[in-house]
Scaffold this motif. Structure first.
Motif, PDB file in Angstrom:
ATOM      1  N   SER A 115       0.830  -1.201   0.000  1.00  0.00           N
ATOM      2  CA  SER A 115       0.000   0.000   0.000  1.00  0.00           C
ATOM      3  C   SER A 115       0.864   1.251   0.000  1.00  0.00           C
ATOM      4  O   SER A 115       2.076   1.192   0.241  1.00  0.00           O
ATOM      5  CB  SER A 115      -0.923   0.016   1.227  1.00  0.00           C
ATOM      6  OG  SER A 115      -0.159   0.219   2.400  1.00  0.00           O
ATOM      7  N   ARG A 116       0.213   2.366  -0.245  1.00  0.00           N
ATOM      8  CA  ARG A 116       0.888   3.660  -0.179  1.00  0.00           C
ATOM      9  C   ARG A 116       1.508   3.862   1.201  1.00  0.00           C
ATOM     10  O   ARG A 116       2.614   4.386   1.344  1.00  0.00           O
ATOM     11  CB  ARG A 116      -0.142   4.755  -0.480  1.00  0.00           C
ATOM     12  CG  ARG A 116       0.446   6.084  -0.870  1.00  0.00           C
ATOM     13  CD  ARG A 116      -0.683   7.095  -1.088  1.00  0.00           C
ATOM     14  NE  ARG A 116      -1.208   7.048  -2.432  1.00  0.00           N
ATOM     15  CZ  ARG A 116      -2.486   6.888  -2.740  1.00  0.00           C
ATOM     16  NH1 ARG A 116      -3.364   6.681  -1.772  1.00  0.00           N
ATOM     17  NH2 ARG A 116      -2.889   6.902  -3.980  1.00  0.00           N
ATOM     18  N   THR A 117       0.790   3.396   2.220  1.00  0.00           N
ATOM     19  CA  THR A 117       1.304   3.520   3.595  1.00  0.00           C
ATOM     20  C   THR A 117       2.583   2.722   3.771  1.00  0.00           C
ATOM     21  O   THR A 117       3.512   3.165   4.460  1.00  0.00           O
ATOM     22  CB  THR A 117       0.235   3.060   4.597  1.00  0.00           C
ATOM     23  OG1 THR A 117      -0.931   3.870   4.442  1.00  0.00           O
ATOM     24  CG2 THR A 117       0.738   3.170   6.021  1.00  0.00           C
ATOM     25  N   ASP A 118       2.655   1.530   3.180  1.00  0.00           N
ATOM     26  CA  ASP A 118       3.874   0.726   3.278  1.00  0.00           C
ATOM     27  C   ASP A 118       5.069   1.472   2.689  1.00  0.00           C
ATOM     28  O   ASP A 118       6.166   1.458   3.256  1.00  0.00           O
ATOM     29  CB  ASP A 118       3.689  -0.609   2.543  1.00  0.00           C
ATOM     30  CG  ASP A 118       2.625  -1.479   3.173  1.00  0.00           C
ATOM     31  OD1 ASP A 118       2.499  -1.451   4.412  1.00  0.00           O
ATOM     32  OD2 ASP A 118       1.906  -2.174   2.430  1.00  0.00           O
ATOM     33  N   ILE A 119       4.854   2.120   1.552  1.00  0.00           N
ATOM     34  CA  ILE A 119       5.932   2.879   0.911  1.00  0.00           C
ATOM     35  C   ILE A 119       6.339   4.062   1.784  1.00  0.00           C
ATOM     36  O   ILE A 119       7.531   4.317   2.015  1.00  0.00           O
ATOM     37  CB  ILE A 119       5.490   3.381  -0.478  1.00  0.00           C
ATOM     38  CG1 ILE A 119       5.253   2.195  -1.414  1.00  0.00           C
ATOM     39  CG2 ILE A 119       6.525   4.333  -1.071  1.00  0.00           C
ATOM     40  CD1 ILE A 119       6.494   1.403  -1.738  1.00  0.00           C
ATOM     41  N   LEU A 120       5.357   4.783   2.294  1.00  0.00           N
ATOM     42  CA  LEU A 120       5.654   5.961   3.102  1.00  0.00           C
ATOM     43  C   LEU A 120       6.358   5.576   4.397  1.00  0.00           C
ATOM     44  O   LEU A 120       7.187   6.337   4.908  1.00  0.00           O
ATOM     45  CB  LEU A 120       4.365   6.734   3.404  1.00  0.00           C
ATOM     46  CG  LEU A 120       3.719   7.376   2.175  1.00  0.00           C
ATOM     47  CD1 LEU A 120       2.356   7.956   2.535  1.00  0.00           C
ATOM     48  CD2 LEU A 120       4.607   8.453   1.592  1.00  0.00           C
ATOM     49  N   ARG A 121       6.060   4.380   4.892  1.00  0.00           N
ATOM     50  CA  ARG A 121       6.734   3.942   6.106  1.00  0.00           C
ATOM     51  C   ARG A 121       8.223   3.678   5.847  1.00  0.00           C
ATOM     52  O   ARG A 121       9.063   3.866   6.724  1.00  0.00           O
ATOM     53  CB  ARG A 121       6.054   2.699   6.660  1.00  0.00           C
ATOM     54  CG  ARG A 121       6.395   2.435   8.127  1.00  0.00           C
ATOM     55  CD  ARG A 121       5.667   1.224   8.660  1.00  0.00           C
ATOM     56  NE  ARG A 121       4.243   1.494   8.832  1.00  0.00           N
ATOM     57  CZ  ARG A 121       3.290   0.879   8.146  1.00  0.00           C
ATOM     58  NH1 ARG A 121       3.595  -0.016   7.242  1.00  0.00           N
ATOM     59  NH2 ARG A 121       2.027   1.171   8.357  1.00  0.00           N
ATOM     60  N   THR A 122       8.554   3.245   4.640  1.00  0.00           N
ATOM     61  CA  THR A 122       9.977   3.057   4.311  1.00  0.00           C
ATOM     62  C   THR A 122      10.694   4.395   4.216  1.00  0.00           C
ATOM     63  O   THR A 122      11.901   4.484   4.442  1.00  0.00           O
ATOM     64  CB  THR A 122      10.149   2.291   2.987  1.00  0.00           C
ATOM     65  OG1 THR A 122       9.670   3.095   1.900  1.00  0.00           O
ATOM     66  CG2 THR A 122       9.392   0.974   3.014  1.00  0.00           C
ATOM     67  N   LEU A 123       9.934   5.464   3.874  1.00  0.00           N
ATOM     68  CA  LEU A 123      10.543   6.795   3.774  1.00  0.00           C
ATOM     69  C   LEU A 123      10.644   7.475   5.130  1.00  0.00           C
ATOM     70  O   LEU A 123      11.651   8.113   5.447  1.00  0.00           O
ATOM     71  CB  LEU A 123       9.713   7.689   2.828  1.00  0.00           C
ATOM     72  CG  LEU A 123       9.642   7.257   1.362  1.00  0.00           C
ATOM     73  CD1 LEU A 123       8.682   8.170   0.616  1.00  0.00           C
ATOM     74  CD2 LEU A 123      11.010   7.290   0.710  1.00  0.00           C
ATOM     75  N   HIS A 124       9.602   7.344   5.937  1.00  0.00           N
ATOM     76  CA  HIS A 124       9.506   8.108   7.188  1.00  0.00           C
ATOM     77  C   HIS A 124       9.804   7.282   8.430  1.00  0.00           C
ATOM     78  O   HIS A 124       9.940   7.835   9.514  1.00  0.00           O
ATOM     79  CB  HIS A 124       8.099   8.701   7.344  1.00  0.00           C
ATOM     80  CG  HIS A 124       7.761   9.726   6.308  1.00  0.00           C
ATOM     81  ND1 HIS A 124       8.017  11.065   6.468  1.00  0.00           N
ATOM     82  CD2 HIS A 124       7.192   9.600   5.084  1.00  0.00           C
ATOM     83  CE1 HIS A 124       7.606  11.725   5.389  1.00  0.00           C
ATOM     84  NE2 HIS A 124       7.097  10.850   4.546  1.00  0.00           N
ATOM     85  N   GLY A 125       9.859   5.960   8.278  1.00  0.00           N
ATOM     86  CA  GLY A 125      10.034   5.136   9.466  1.00  0.00           C
ATOM     87  C   GLY A 125       8.822   5.245  10.371  1.00  0.00           C
ATOM     88  O   GLY A 125       7.685   5.338   9.919  1.00  0.00           O
ATOM     89  N   GLU A 126       9.049   5.283  11.664  1.00  0.00           N
ATOM     90  CA  GLU A 126       7.958   5.318  12.633  1.00  0.00           C
ATOM     91  C   GLU A 126       7.311   6.695  12.745  1.00  0.00           C
ATOM     92  O   GLU A 126       6.327   6.865  13.455  1.00  0.00           O
ATOM     93  CB  GLU A 126       8.469   4.877  14.013  1.00  0.00           C
ATOM     94  CG  GLU A 126       8.966   3.433  14.042  1.00  0.00           C
ATOM     95  CD  GLU A 126       7.912   2.455  13.552  1.00  0.00           C
ATOM     96  OE1 GLU A 126       6.737   2.601  13.952  1.00  0.00           O
ATOM     97  OE2 GLU A 126       8.257   1.562  12.762  1.00  0.00           O
TER      98      GLU A 126
END
Length: 876
Positions: free
Chosen positions: A417-428
């Motif tokens: 998901s988009r959230t999965d990608i954003l989590r790789t960019l922003h971490g926690e």
């Protein structure tokens, strides 16, 4: 309605200013005025689920009373909202940094400051008010300032901009994300250098990482190689870049990295380079370009940690929605499990994807009942398990999609998901859209046999054992669930049993009815049934069900999940408890969500943050349970409830559903505290906004259960609607016209409507008794003709004088005993021909008898004979 907006052709300063204004004015709705710049469009392709901003067509512009304008004060820059701003009664709050123009809009708040970015003005307000912001919000605000100040390099940049950025960095602003979306101003020679580097750039795939090496073999020194490298880095969209530029006899090497998998300072160490893990440089005198490239590639081979692939970040198993589901059902499932979209399946094949935005569109057009097939996207892009994360990001941005199925050998094995990608960019630091509030643990085992033995009647306990034995015989598992289990732990008597079956629920219903000598009633569509027992009690039985399919489906956790999923659909943790009834585990408590602990601590807690969005009536139920058990709505749950109220979620409910919940509240033993709580947190304005609860006499409200109890003790009437008496008291302050509006709005039945209308006569009746002396039973009986039981109780409530109360009670006692004993046959035997006057005779006899003037059947006959003798009735 208040809205926040900015100028047409929205840039990052305008977008960030809208976000900042949303923090300052949380009740206002953010609305785009028109088009978006290219960079903002790309940004929102990734972040649209995190920034809730509507288009003008999604709101009712006629309701807008205040416009909060940011980064502009000019009406001509408001695009589709220009006509709304032109309304004569519109109020403006303005925050802008552009030079003042004579035709600018003005308002009660008009703040025009000479800053490099409008965002700076609003950041200062946030800091002054001590408002806490998340690192994600700080990043967006920093992006707005950096863009409008040219990364703090433009002449218009002020010390205030730098101070604002400094504060945002202290609050976690991520400069890597800021840089990801920035445009840099270039000189002519820098543009030529960039073009040369683009022409020579080469991509290398090393351990799943995309590495770019670009070369300029010139001689002239050009300043700002780091800026040009940064721009090239963005254009190539690689994980790592190395730029080599010959300048004045030396080779300058600049490197940048987006990932922790390659530490560029280590790669450039052999060349004498220095810097950080993600930014380093070197100046080389004695080696040629090809030799330097060789050193870099060798270093990459030795020092590059493999990059993340789709299989590393995907969610599995994948929750999917059957094609037969309605859009309303799909929306609830997505809210419940925190998904912004889900694959749609038919016959075990994925045929489309449905998103929460699709559901919103269906609701706008009142098509929540329509099947997902009509709204789903059928053109499906997918990736393989080995697809690099940066390629997935590129696909999402390029095609503006929020999720990509992961397919292997034609089978769905996961989803990114988009959230999965954003989590790789922003971490926690990236804020989760879905947040769970419970803290249960399956490992905390407890058996409830002793509690059940102590608290339940032996006959009921035997029934539960029989249910468990039948389930075992059918290779099923049965649980008692819900309020029955909750009240068992709270130690409140509740013998209304609800059972949930993992297995064939219909078969259990039939077998249980046969074993207990009762009857069964089956509802095949809902896989539920009722066992009707000989003593008049019922046992409700439902089949545990899951609302989605999971792929791959061969996981043990999936096979065991049905009771867990059934409990997860419940409203509050205290209602998620289940007790197993099968013989080998009879009395074992199932507590996935910490319901037992919340009962001990006295908390009402929802299971996840969007629970009130999924079903706004849960706000009313939370209040009812809180006041019934003297519990407390847990702080996060209260915060989410208030947020749902502020977002007008209750206003979207039908009045029928609101009435159902209001009746349940008013039927509680003492609903006054619930009424106060509704007013306190803003619910009451959606119930009866015409009524000011503070104007209702607390003494009268407290007397209602006392008078009702007195009434029921005397058994005047077993069928009694306690809620209706409360409604009469609550509506007493309204006009007749308002009363009719409420009756119509809530579709109250004829009985309730007439009862409320008759309650309006109570004041006149009391006055007639106290002032005009109309106190005989017959006179009272005439005044209250047509009164329902509830209207009579309301009349008693209005009797504050002791003598009046006694008069009414005397009337009720007499009325309850008086009955005319003669009938039409007696009148006919007296020579009176049948006719309408029979009713007149019997009514007059009733008046005489209720006043005590006639006491027996014999006296009734004598009275009629006297009337005939006096010629009061004709025999013609």
């Amino acid at each position: 309605m208040h809205i926040i907006t900015s100028h047409n052709a929205l840039d990052f300063d305008g977008l960030a200013s809208m976000v900042a204004a949303g923090i300052l004015y949380p009740g206002a709705v953010k609305v785009f005025s028109g088009t978006l710049s290219k960079n903002v469009r790309q940004f929102l392709a990734l972040y649209k689920d995190s920034l809730i901003i509507k288009s003008p067509r999604e709101i009712d512009l006629s309701r807008v009373k205040r416009m909060i304008l940011v980064d502009t004060a000019n009406i001509n820059r408001l695009g589709h909202l220009k006509s709304t701003a032109a309304q004569s009664d519109m109020e403006f709050y303005i925050y802008d940094h552009h030079p003042i123009s004579p035709d600018d809009l003005r308002g009660p708040i008009t703040e025009i400051h000479t800053t490099g970015a409008a965002t700076t003005i609003l950041v200062e307000k946030i800091l002054d008010q001590g408002i806490t912001i998340s690192p994600f919000e700080a990043t967006i605000l920093a992006l707005g300032i950096y863009e409008d100040t040219g990364s703090l390099l433009f002449p218009s940049t002020t010390p205030r901009d730098l101070t604002a950025v400094s504060n945002l960095l202290e609050r976690g602003a991520n400069l890597s994300v800021v840089a990801n979306f920035m445009d840099q101003p270039f000189s002519g020679e820098q543009r030529q250098l960039l073009q040369q580097l683009l022409n020579t750039s080469r991509h290398y795939r090393i351990n799943n990482m995309d590495v770019v090496i670009a070369v300029d073999d010139g001689e002239e020194f050009i300043p700002g190689l780091d800026i040009v490298t940064h721009r090239l880095f963005e254009m190539e969209n690689s994980d790592v870049i190395f730029v080599l530029a010959r300048m004045e006899g030396r080779i300058h090497v600049v490197s940048r990295s987006r990932t922790g998998n390659i530490k560029v300072n280590d790669i450039l160490k052999p060349l004498g380079g220095r810097g950080h893990d993600k930014a380093a440089s070197a100046v080389v005198k004695s080696q040629g370009i090809e030799e330097i490239i060789g050193i870099i590639t060798a270093g990459l081979g030795d020092n590059c940690t493999p990059g993340m692939l789709a299989k590393d970040i995907m969610s599995t198993p994948v929750k999917t929605i059957p094609v037969s589901h309605s859009m309303e059902e799909a929306g609830k499932i997505m809210l419940r499990y925190g998904h912004t979209g889900m694959p749609v399946v038919e016959n075990d094949q994925m045929i489309g994807v449905i998103s929460r935005r699709d559901v919103d569109k269906a609701r706008i057009h009142d098509l929540g009942h329509a099947p997902v097939k009509g709204f789903m996207t059928t053109t499906i892009l997918s990736v393989e398990p080995e697809t690099p994360v940066n390629e997935i990001q590129r696909l999402m941005v390029e095609h503006d999609i929020g999720r990509l199925p992961v397919v292997e050998n034609g089978k769905l094995i996961g989803i990114v998901s988009r959230t999965d990608i954003l989590r790789t960019l922003h971490g926690e630091d990236y804020p989760e859209d879905h947040e769970i509030l419970y803290s249960g643990s399956e490992s905390e085992k407890q058996n409830c046999w002793d509690l059940m033995h102590d608290r339940l009647p032996s006959r009921l306990l035997t029934t539960l054992k029989i249910a468990g034995e039948i389930a075992q015989e059918h290779n099923s598992t049965v649980y008692c669930v819900g309020g029955f289990v909750r009240d068992l732990f709270i130690r409140v008597p509740n013998f209304d049993v609800d059972l949930v079956v993992e297995g064939d629920g219909e078969a259990i219903v039939c077998a249980l009815a046969q074993r207990l000598g009762g009857k069964e009633r089956i509802h095949p569509r809902f896989k539920t049934g009722v066992v009707l027992l000989p003593d008049g009690s019922n046992i409700d039985v439902a089949t545990a069900r899951t609302e989605y399919y999971e792929f791959p489906a061969a996981l043990p956790t999936v096979e065991k999940s049905s009771i867990r999923e059934d409990m997860y659909r419940r409203d509050f943790t205290i209602n998620t408890l289940a007790i197993c009834l099968n013989p080998d585990s009879f009395g074992n408590l199932i507590d996935y969500f910490g319901g037992r602990k919340d009962i001990e601590n006295g908390f009402i807690r929802v299971l996840y943050n969007l629970s009130f969005v999924e079903d706004p009536t849960r706000v009313l139920r939370a209040i009812r349970f809180e006041q019934r058990y003297r519990f407390t709505i847990e702080p996060d749950t209260l915060r989410f409830a208030k947020d749902a109220i502020d977002r007008n979620m209750l206003g979207k409910l039908s009045h029928k559903r609101i009435l159902q919940e209001l009746i349940l509240i008013l039927n509680e033993k003492d609903p006054v505290a619930s009424l106060d709580r509704m007013r306190e947190i803003g619910v009451w304005k959606y119930i009866l906004p015409e009524v000011d609860l503070q104007k209702i006499s607390r003494t009268t409200l407290r007397r209602i259960p006392v008078v009702i109890a007195w009434w029921l003790e005397r058994e005047y009437n077993h069928e009694f609607r306690a809620w209706l008496v409360y409604i009469m008291v609550i509506l007493a302050q309204l006009s007749d016209e308002q009363i009719e509006s409420v009756i119509g709005r809530y579709y109250l039945d004829q009985y309730a409507g007439n009862s409320i209308r008759n309650s309006r006569k109570a004041g006149d009746i009391i006055q007639a008794i106290e002032v005009h002396g109309k106190s005989s039973p017959a006179e009272i009986n005439e005044m209250i003709a047509g009164f329902s039981t509830e209207s009579l109780v309301y009349l008693l409530l209005t009797a504050h004088d002791e003598n009046t109360w006694e008069t009414l009670v005397h009337y009720l006692e007499v009325k309850d005993q008086v009955k005319v004993e003669i009938n039409g046959h007696d009148l006919k035997a007296m020579g009176l021909k049948p006719g309408p006057f029979y009713s007149t005779i019997l009514s007059e006899l009733y008046r005489q008898k209720i006043n005590g003037l006639v006491l027996s059947k014999q006296e009734e006959l004598q009275m009629v004979a006297q009337w005939i003798e006096e010629g009061n009735f004709s025999n013609a």
